[in-house]
Design a protein around this motif. Structure first.
Motif, PDB file in Angstrom:
ATOM      1  N   GLN A   1       1.004  -1.271   0.572  1.00 34.47           N
ATOM      2  CA  GLN A   1       0.032   0.657  -0.104  1.00 34.47           C
ATOM      3  C   GLN A   1       0.781   1.539   0.240  1.00 34.47           C
ATOM      4  OE1 GLN A   1      -3.346  -0.054  -0.123  1.00 34.47           O
ATOM      5  NE2 GLN A   1      -4.625  -1.326   0.683  1.00 34.47           N
ATOM      6  N   ASP A   2       2.276   0.952   0.400  1.00 35.82           N
ATOM      7  CA  ASP A   2       2.799   2.725   0.835  1.00 35.82           C
ATOM      8  C   ASP A   2       4.085   2.704  -0.927  1.00 35.82           C
ATOM      9  OD1 ASP A   2       2.096   2.510   3.462  1.00 35.82           O
ATOM     10  OD2 ASP A   2       3.822   1.632   4.348  1.00 35.82           O
TER      11      ASP A   2
ATOM     12  N   LEU B   1      -3.486  -1.264  -8.653  1.00 40.57           N
ATOM     13  CA  LEU B   1      -3.354  -2.477  -9.217  1.00 40.57           C
ATOM     14  C   LEU B   1      -4.365  -2.032 -10.102  1.00 40.57           C
ATOM     15  CD1 LEU B   1      -1.963  -4.580 -11.011  1.00 40.57           C
ATOM     16  CD2 LEU B   1      -2.622  -6.291  -9.717  1.00 40.57           C
ATOM     17  N   ILE B   2      -3.694  -2.010 -11.629  1.00 40.27           N
ATOM     18  CA  ILE B   2      -4.777  -2.099 -13.160  1.00 40.27           C
ATOM     19  C   ILE B   2      -3.853  -2.892 -13.981  1.00 40.27           C
ATOM     20  CG2 ILE B   2      -5.625  -0.454 -14.953  1.00 40.27           C
ATOM     21  CD1 ILE B   2      -4.828   1.887 -13.472  1.00 40.27           C
ATOM     22  N   THR B   3      -5.147  -3.745 -14.058  1.00 46.87           N
ATOM     23  CA  THR B   3      -4.584  -5.315 -14.966  1.00 46.87           C
ATOM     24  C   THR B   3      -5.628  -5.274 -15.542  1.00 46.87           C
ATOM     25  OG1 THR B   3      -4.319  -7.456 -14.139  1.00 46.87           O
ATOM     26  CG2 THR B   3      -5.533  -6.379 -12.943  1.00 46.87           C
ATOM     27  N   ASP B   4      -4.910  -6.448 -16.984  1.00 47.82           N
ATOM     28  CA  ASP B   4      -5.651  -6.490 -17.565  1.00 47.82           C
ATOM     29  C   ASP B   4      -6.622  -7.771 -17.370  1.00 47.82           C
ATOM     30  OD1 ASP B   4      -7.389  -6.771 -20.382  1.00 47.82           O
ATOM     31  OD2 ASP B   4      -4.843  -7.782 -21.624  1.00 47.82           O
ATOM     32  N   ALA B   5      -7.290  -8.416 -18.007  1.00 49.55           N
ATOM     33  CA  ALA B   5      -7.984  -9.867 -17.611  1.00 49.55           C
ATOM     34  C   ALA B   5      -6.583 -11.121 -18.478  1.00 49.55           C
ATOM     35  CB  ALA B   5      -9.276  -9.748 -18.112  1.00 49.55           C
ATOM     36  N   GLU B   6      -6.877 -10.552 -20.044  1.00 43.75           N
ATOM     37  CA  GLU B   6      -6.056 -12.121 -20.349  1.00 43.75           C
ATOM     38  C   GLU B   6      -4.529 -11.205 -20.967  1.00 43.75           C
ATOM     39  OE1 GLU B   6      -8.965 -10.446 -23.673  1.00 43.75           O
ATOM     40  OE2 GLU B   6      -8.399 -13.133 -24.423  1.00 43.75           O
TER      41      GLU B   6
ATOM     42  N   ASP C   1      -5.105  -6.180   1.022  1.00 43.47           N
ATOM     43  CA  ASP C   1      -6.494  -5.073   1.042  1.00 43.47           C
ATOM     44  C   ASP C   1      -5.697  -4.279  -0.043  1.00 43.47           C
ATOM     45  OD1 ASP C   1      -3.439  -4.013   1.796  1.00 43.47           O
ATOM     46  OD2 ASP C   1      -4.669  -3.400   3.763  1.00 43.47           O
ATOM     47  N   LEU C   2      -4.957  -4.304  -1.454  1.00 46.29           N
ATOM     48  CA  LEU C   2      -4.607  -3.943  -2.523  1.00 46.29           C
ATOM     49  C   LEU C   2      -5.742  -3.460  -2.992  1.00 46.29           C
ATOM     50  CD1 LEU C   2      -2.051  -2.319  -4.061  1.00 46.29           C
ATOM     51  CD2 LEU C   2      -1.928  -5.377  -5.147  1.00 46.29           C
ATOM     52  N   PHE C   3      -6.030  -2.269  -3.305  1.00 45.13           N
ATOM     53  CA  PHE C   3      -7.005  -1.773  -4.692  1.00 45.13           C
ATOM     54  C   PHE C   3      -6.666  -2.214  -5.706  1.00 45.13           C
ATOM     55  CE2 PHE C   3      -9.813   1.026  -7.296  1.00 45.13           C
ATOM     56  CZ  PHE C   3     -10.942   1.183  -6.439  1.00 45.13           C
ATOM     57  N   ILE C   4      -7.914  -2.733  -6.674  1.00 44.20           N
ATOM     58  CA  ILE C   4      -7.613  -3.824  -8.153  1.00 44.20           C
ATOM     59  C   ILE C   4      -8.744  -3.180  -8.991  1.00 44.20           C
ATOM     60  CG2 ILE C   4      -7.252  -5.791  -9.040  1.00 44.20           C
ATOM     61  CD1 ILE C   4      -5.920  -6.869  -6.212  1.00 44.20           C
ATOM     62  N   THR C   5      -8.047  -2.541 -10.219  1.00 43.23           N
ATOM     63  CA  THR C   5      -8.625  -2.955 -11.089  1.00 43.23           C
ATOM     64  C   THR C   5      -9.008  -3.333 -12.255  1.00 43.23           C
ATOM     65  OG1 THR C   5      -9.330   0.117 -10.199  1.00 43.23           O
ATOM     66  CG2 THR C   5      -9.487  -1.144 -12.759  1.00 43.23           C
ATOM     67  N   LEU C   6      -9.724  -3.928 -12.679  1.00 37.92           N
ATOM     68  CA  LEU C   6      -9.644  -5.003 -13.998  1.00 37.92           C
ATOM     69  C   LEU C   6      -9.999  -4.154 -14.976  1.00 37.92           C
ATOM     70  CD1 LEU C   6      -9.108  -7.916 -14.999  1.00 37.92           C
ATOM     71  CD2 LEU C   6     -12.046  -7.682 -15.105  1.00 37.92           C
TER      72      LEU C   6
END
Length: 317
Positions: free
Chosen positions: A233-234, A239-244, A265-270
């Motif tokens: 978190q620091d 994280l912004i991740t692709d699906a494939e 608890d990392l914020f993850i965006t697909l």
């Protein structure tokens, strides 16, 4: 050939298990190419096309499919070969990427193969930066091992369709501008085109982008920080991740992160070109915080601002 996609709707269980299915096709006599089945809506014989004067050179016309006009891209031409000849032998793969529908003119459509992402490898570095592949794999056909090249469709489309990274008026929250300066975001995506779009959107706001090209690299980066005693978190805002992605997809990556108490608890965006309710259901299943379709700069900034508001409201710097 219509039966080749009959059971696509029953294949969604593959996602989340680090598996995929590839639709194999040819654009020449010797080489096999592929795209992910989940991006394919239909496969048909190439219908009669209507010319579009002034269109991009790779657009070979428009097809009318059940009352819907679909632009058709000559895939062979788009990736650097001479255009396909012999219209009677051509087929059209109708796909949906980034909320748009288009057809790809190809040669013979072979069949569908079931793979694991662990069997999908990045293209060799010697292929150069401007190649049109996101990955390669090897399969057995009639006892013969063959290399399959997986097309970077996002790169093909980006060279035909201009993706504007300009933010709409009112999207940027001026109260959060200072909060963005110096923040770091890790992005995992096998498409250099998609990574560049994220960078061109967020870097002007003072955000530093760390990038990797597959889920396994992302996981090893995060685990490395944890092993060094650092707080994920620091290190990064999200994280912004692709699906494939080769080796490990975004769903499996998210599952691995959520299973590790050091970083769960990392914020993850697909961030994916796959759209629809299916992906939203998968986000809930594996535990992503947000799902957004690719090439939407307003949504990229919105998700960053959402996360910053959460931190500000919680009193976390």
């Amino acid at each position: 050939m219509a039966k080749v996609l009959d059971s696509v709707d029953q294949r969604t269980q593959l996602v989340g298990e680090n598996r995929l299915e590839l639709l194999l096709f040819r654009i020449n006599a010797t080489q096999l190419f592929a795209i992910n089945v989940f991006k394919v809506k239909e496969v048909v014989k190439l219908p009669q096309l209507s010319a579009v004067p002034g269109s991009h050179s790779h657009i070979c016309g428009v097809a009318n499919i059940r009352g819907t006009s679909i632009p058709v891209i000559d895939l062979r031409s788009a990736i650097g070969y001479k255009p396909i000849t012999g219209e009677h032998e051509a087929n059209m793969i109708i796909t949906e990427y980034n909320r748009s529908v288009q057809g790809f003119k190809v040669g013979k459509v072979e069949h569908i193969v079931n793979m694991t992402w662990g069997d999908i490898l990045p293209p060799p570095k010697t292929a150069g930066r401007n190649n049109y592949l996101t990955a390669i794999t090897r399969i057995e056909i009639d006892g013969v091992s063959q290399i399959v090249s997986i097309i970077d469709v996002e790169k093909v489309l980006a060279e035909i369709i201009h993706y504007d990274v300009t933010l709409s008026e009112g999207v940027l929250d001026e109260t959060l501008v200072d909060e963005m300066l110096g923040r770091k975001i890790l992005i995992a995506d096998d498409s250099s085109t998609a990574r560049r779009q994220i960078k061109e959107t967020l870097e002007p706001l003072g955000i530093e982008i760390l990038e990797v090209s597959d889920g396994l690299q992302a996981l090893r980066t995060l685990q490395g920080w944890c092993d060094e005693g650092k707080s994920v978190q620091d290190e990064i805002l999200m994280l912004i991740t692709d699906a494939e992605m080769p080796e490990m997809d975004g769903y499996k990556l998210t599952h691995e992160i959520r299973s590790d108490k050091r970083m769960n608890d990392l914020f993850i965006t697909l961030n994916t070109s796959l759209s629809g309710s299916f992906n939203k259901a998968m986000v809930d299943k594996v535990g992503c915080d947000r799902f957004i379709s690719k090439f939407q700069p307003d949504l990229l900034v919105d998700v960053v601002q959402q996360r910053l508001r959460e931190l500000v409201n919680a009193g976390i710097e």
